[in-house]
Design an enzyme around this catalytic site. Structure first.
Site, PDB file in Angstrom:
ATOM      1  N   GLU A  27       0.785  -1.050  -0.097  1.00 34.70           N
ATOM      2  CA  GLU A  27       0.186  -0.071  -0.339  1.00 34.70           C
ATOM      3  C   GLU A  27       0.837   1.173  -0.604  1.00 34.70           C
ATOM      4  OE1 GLU A  27      -2.998   0.150   3.260  1.00 34.70           O
ATOM      5  OE2 GLU A  27      -3.359   2.360   2.796  1.00 34.70           O
ATOM      6  N   SER A  35      -8.029  -8.889   6.995  1.00 32.19           N
ATOM      7  CA  SER A  35      -8.400  -9.812   5.720  1.00 32.19           C
ATOM      8  C   SER A  35      -8.683 -11.046   5.982  1.00 32.19           C
ATOM      9  CB  SER A  35      -7.054  -9.798   5.065  1.00 32.19           C
ATOM     10  OG  SER A  35      -6.142 -10.176   5.372  1.00 32.19           O
TER      11      SER A  35
END
Ligand code: SF4
Length: 319
Positions: free
Chosen positions: A137, A278
């Site tokens: 990211e 996740s």
């Protein structure tokens, strides 16, 4: 129920809520799943679609091919970009190689990309970006304006990293940081640059904040052990472990029920369990079952928020 010195001791389990999939992870997994259904295998995925071993293994079995770089994808093939987002150079390379792209970047990561572009290109800021070096990211977000962004990882770097002289400095952050650490880094930066600005809305996403708040509530309710279910490379799961550890609670990151060590439970009357953003809830359920086999007699949710956020799928996958 545990026997200790002839006395029956009950062991309670607190289950954080919210936990497991956030809206961005749910959308990214659905994107690969639907792409496989609609276009057939192979569907190439640049990097892990989300940072979880179980998810990656399941999609690989369905026909997804995970690659590190676009050079590994045959010309003209279908490729999905992961939830963590990419910089403009990756989009440009995909175009050059005539790849068909479905972008599974979480809309909340895309929001930060747009902030970088707006603050640098339109408003002339230099960005101090708080995040972890090497995380996808961070690479993707900083890739939107590498020459006008300085990475700051921690308080120490906030005090010492050389920062170009600039009248306008804006702080932006990775979406999955510790809320507390980030505050300390911003405070340290402000000691150097009193005129430092922050955007009107926090970049740490709602799912990260909610999962951290749920773990803090469990810690405050007196758990003697914290188990966070998630993969080693999951940033948000690592932050949840830190919350317990910083409060002196033995805290472990586990990938599955197989990692639970019975010795951890010795003397513990209350265990806190959560899953990172996740982590599939089925994996957490297996951990709960394992803990029940090891003596947990009572499972209680620890609810600190209700989540209703859902992100739309890309047009080409909408039914
Ligand atoms: S953790 Fe937050 S930013 Fe990351 S995918 Fe989930 S909602 Fe999006």
């Amino acid at each position: 129920m545990q026997h200790r010195q002839g006395i029956l001791v009950t062991m309670k389990l607190l289950l954080a809520s919210p936990q497991c999939y956030c809206a961005g992870v749910d959308r990214a997994i659905q994107i690969v799943d639907l792409a496989l259904e609609q276009f057939g295998a192979p569907v190439y995925v640049r990097k892990e679609i989300v940072h979880n071993r179980h998810v990656v293994g399941w999609l690989r079995d369905r026909g997804a091919v995970f690659v590190d770089e676009l050079g590994e994808v045959p010309g003209g093939a279908l490729v999905v970009f992961s939830a963590h987002g990419v910089g403009p150079s990756v989009h440009a390379e995909a175009k050059r190689r005539s790849l068909r792209v479905i972008d599974a970047t979480c809309p909340l990561v895309s929001k930060v990309h747009l902030e970088v572009e707006r603050f640098v290109d339109e408003e002339g800021y230099h960005i101090l970006f708080i995040g972890h070096a090497g995380h996808e990211e961070v690479e993707g977000t900083m890739g939107h304006s590498p020459d006008h962004t300085t990475l700051i990882e921690n308080v120490e770097q906030a005090r010492t990293t050389p920062i170009p002289e600039h009248e306008k400095l804006m702080v932006l952050t990775q979406t999955t940081l510790s809320m507390d650490d980030t505050r300390h880094v911003v405070d340290a930066l402000r000691e150097r640059f009193a005129y430092l600005e922050v955007p009107p809305a926090d970049d740490i996403c709602y799912a990260t904040q909610n999962r951290q708040n749920a773990v803090k509530a469990m810690c405050e309710s007196g758990i003697g052990l914290l188990l966070v279910v998630g993969s080693e490379n999951s940033s948000n799961a690592a932050r949840l472990v830190e919350i317990g550890a910083m409060r002196g609670i033995p805290s472990h990151l586990i990938n599955s029920h197989e990692d639970v060590r019975p010795a951890w439970l010795a003397g513990v009357t209350k265990v806190g369990v959560t899953g990172g953003a996740s982590t599939p809830s089925s994996v957490v359920n297996d951990v709960v079952t394992r803990l029940e086999q090891l003596g947990v007699s009572d499972v209680e949710p620890c609810v600190t928020a209700k989540e209703t956020t859902v992100f739309k799928l890309p047009m080409m996958l909408q039914g």
